[in-house]
Design a protein around this motif. Structure first.
Motif, PDB file in Angstrom:
ATOM      1  N   CYS A  84       0.834  -1.233  -0.280  1.00  0.00           N
ATOM      2  CA  CYS A  84      -0.101  -0.017  -0.088  1.00  0.00           C
ATOM      3  C   CYS A  84       0.580   1.328   0.031  1.00  0.00           C
ATOM      4  CB  CYS A  84      -0.879   0.095   1.100  1.00  0.00           C
ATOM      5  SG  CYS A  84      -0.297  -0.536   2.500  1.00  0.00           S
TER       6      CYS A  84
ATOM      7  N   ALA B  80     -10.697  -1.199  -6.464  1.00  0.00           N
ATOM      8  CA  ALA B  80      -9.346   0.320  -6.411  1.00  0.00           C
ATOM      9  C   ALA B  80      -9.758   1.223  -5.675  1.00  0.00           C
ATOM     10  CB  ALA B  80      -8.526   0.941  -8.175  1.00  0.00           C
TER      11      ALA B  80
ATOM     12  N   LYS C  13     -12.027   1.971  -3.840  1.00  0.00           N
ATOM     13  CA  LYS C  13     -12.580   1.475  -2.843  1.00  0.00           C
ATOM     14  C   LYS C  13     -11.755   1.066  -1.627  1.00  0.00           C
ATOM     15  CE  LYS C  13     -15.719  -1.974  -0.269  1.00  0.00           C
ATOM     16  NZ  LYS C  13     -16.224  -3.327  -0.403  1.00  0.00           N
ATOM     17  N   LEU C  14     -10.705   0.469  -2.044  1.00  0.00           N
ATOM     18  CA  LEU C  14      -9.582   0.456  -1.547  1.00  0.00           C
ATOM     19  C   LEU C  14      -9.143   1.651  -0.863  1.00  0.00           C
ATOM     20  CD1 LEU C  14      -7.406  -1.957  -0.235  1.00  0.00           C
ATOM     21  CD2 LEU C  14      -6.553  -1.566  -2.687  1.00  0.00           C
TER      22      LEU C  14
ATOM     23  N   GLU D  94     -11.484   2.931   1.889  1.00  0.00           N
ATOM     24  CA  GLU D  94     -10.510   2.076   3.057  1.00  0.00           C
ATOM     25  C   GLU D  94      -9.479   2.302   4.150  1.00  0.00           C
ATOM     26  OE1 GLU D  94     -10.748  -1.716   1.772  1.00  0.00           O
ATOM     27  OE2 GLU D  94     -13.517  -1.687   2.394  1.00  0.00           O
ATOM     28  N   GLU D  95      -7.911   2.869   2.772  1.00  0.00           N
ATOM     29  CA  GLU D  95      -6.902   2.970   3.877  1.00  0.00           C
ATOM     30  C   GLU D  95      -7.205   4.608   4.105  1.00  0.00           C
ATOM     31  OE1 GLU D  95      -4.029   3.696   0.670  1.00  0.00           O
ATOM     32  OE2 GLU D  95      -3.904   1.092   0.189  1.00  0.00           O
TER      33      GLU D  95
END
Length: 384
Positions: free
Chosen positions: A4, A212, A214-215, A218-219
């Protein structure tokens, strides 16, 4: 470094400094100088407005206490156009102009007056005094930073409006607004609009792009929810959590600021039933249009006032200060104590507690990435 982390920056092996990708920083074209000709023109204009050639006694006169006449009035600036300044007083709007003496005042402000200012005007509807501001939102006019632009004044809180999917979520812009809000004595509140598009993206957005997004979101939540800054996740289209935003606005003066197309005006219309104009998202670029062309103070129900600002794609910081930057990163404090050097910039020094925390996954990579982008606006000599 974790996977990440690699999404947010690339490591430059030559100097050991992380150089940020600008995937999440859509810079506003107008923020940059477009060429030498424009630069020379700007210098001439700046020199023409330079008041240093005037006597100091002239400047002292501007600082004296203003004497108010019997028929002078106090009002608040609602809207500013090239020729007219609309001021409200006793529920009546007045079309005013600015006194010539104020226009001659030497200042680093691009605009001498801003929406939200409290002013005094005479029977001829000429503004002759602007009260000291209790708070303000401003940004640098351009990269030279010779001037700063006042966006709004006398505000309680800034809604930093972002969106998901359309336009794409750009978390690295958020701390620019947080820093400016703190500098201007305002409370920042992060508003994430279009939450519904994560599950039902528009036709021009693929499922992979939505996943992508959404990721990234969330981060962001994992990194920012522990901070002492409210985050409201909502949707104008579905009405999700609009009541939370309305409650936060009660008896407050708020400014909505953010990129074009994130839904600032739509939020105001949805919450209060107003009919401020909104624009569509361009399908080719997935970006919004600048429907709001000028900031305007709007009177709403429940004792609320709000200022809807034109959309901007970058927020140039005015006289950025490394010490002020660190103040909006309280999550750095426990790890910064472990730095070998008290003046550690957390960039290139050995035995840095911040970089060690990153390697041990104790500090969110997104937060460090945001820190680096803010430092890019700070001249290196300011660290000396």
């Amino acid at each position: 470094m974790a996977q990440c982390c690699r999404r947010w920056w690339d490591l430059d092996a030559q100097n050991g400094r992380e150089s940020m990708r600008d995937d999440y920083l859509d810079y506003e074209e107008a923020f940059y100088s477009s060429g030498k000709r424009e630069s020379r023109k700007e210098r001439r204009q700046t020199q023409a407005k330079d008041r240093s050639k005037y006597k100091k006694t002239d400047q002292v006169k501007q600082e004296k206490t203003v004497t108010l006449g019997e028929n002078d009035r106090r009002g608040r600036v609602l809207k500013i156009s090239p020729d007219i300044i609309t001021v409200t007083c006793d529920n009546t709007a007045f079309d005013c102009t600015l006194k010539g003496a104020l226009k001659k005042e030497k200042t680093k402000q691009k605009n001498l007056i801003a929406v939200g200012d409290w002013v005094y005007f005479d029977p001829s509807q000429t503004i002759f005094h602007v009260e000291a501001r209790t708070s303000f939102l401003r940004r640098a006019e351009n990269l030279s930073r010779r001037k700063h632009q006042l966006i709004a004044a006398n505000i309680d809180q800034v809604f930093i409006v972002t969106s998901l999917v359309s336009p794409k979520f750009k978390p690295l812009l958020i701390d620019r607004y947080i820093l400016s809000a703190k500098e201007g004595n305002m409370d920042p509140i992060i508003v994430v609009n279009k939450h519904d598009l994560l599950m039902a993206p528009p036709e021009n957005i693929s499922a992979d792009e939505a996943a992508a997004e959404k990721l990234v979101f969330e981060e962001f939540l994992e990194a920012y929810q522990p901070l002492d800054i409210p985050i409201v996740v909502l949707s104008v289209a579905t009405g999700e959590n609009l009541h939370e935003l309305k409650a936060l606005m009660e008896n407050k003066t708020s400014v909505f600021s953010g990129q074009s197309g994130v839904g600032k005006t739509s939020l105001i219309n949805a919450i209060f039933g107003s009919d401020l104009p909104i624009g569509p998202i361009a399908l080719k670029t997935n970006k919004g249009s600048h429907t709001t062309t000028n900031a305007e103070l709007v009177t709403l129900e429940n004792g609320a006032f709000c200022i809807d600002t034109p959309g901007i794609k970058s927020f140039g910081l005015w006289q950025n200060d490394p010490a002020a930057i660190l103040e909006i990163f309280p999550d750095f404090i426990p790890f910064a104590a472990d730095c070998k050097f008290k003046t550690c910039t957390h960039i290139h020094e050995p035995e840095c507690g911040i970089k060690k925390a990153l390697e041990e996954k104790k500090l969110a990579p997104l937060r460090y990435a945001s820190y680096l982008t803010l430092l890019e606006d700070t001249p290196p000599k300011e660290w000396e």
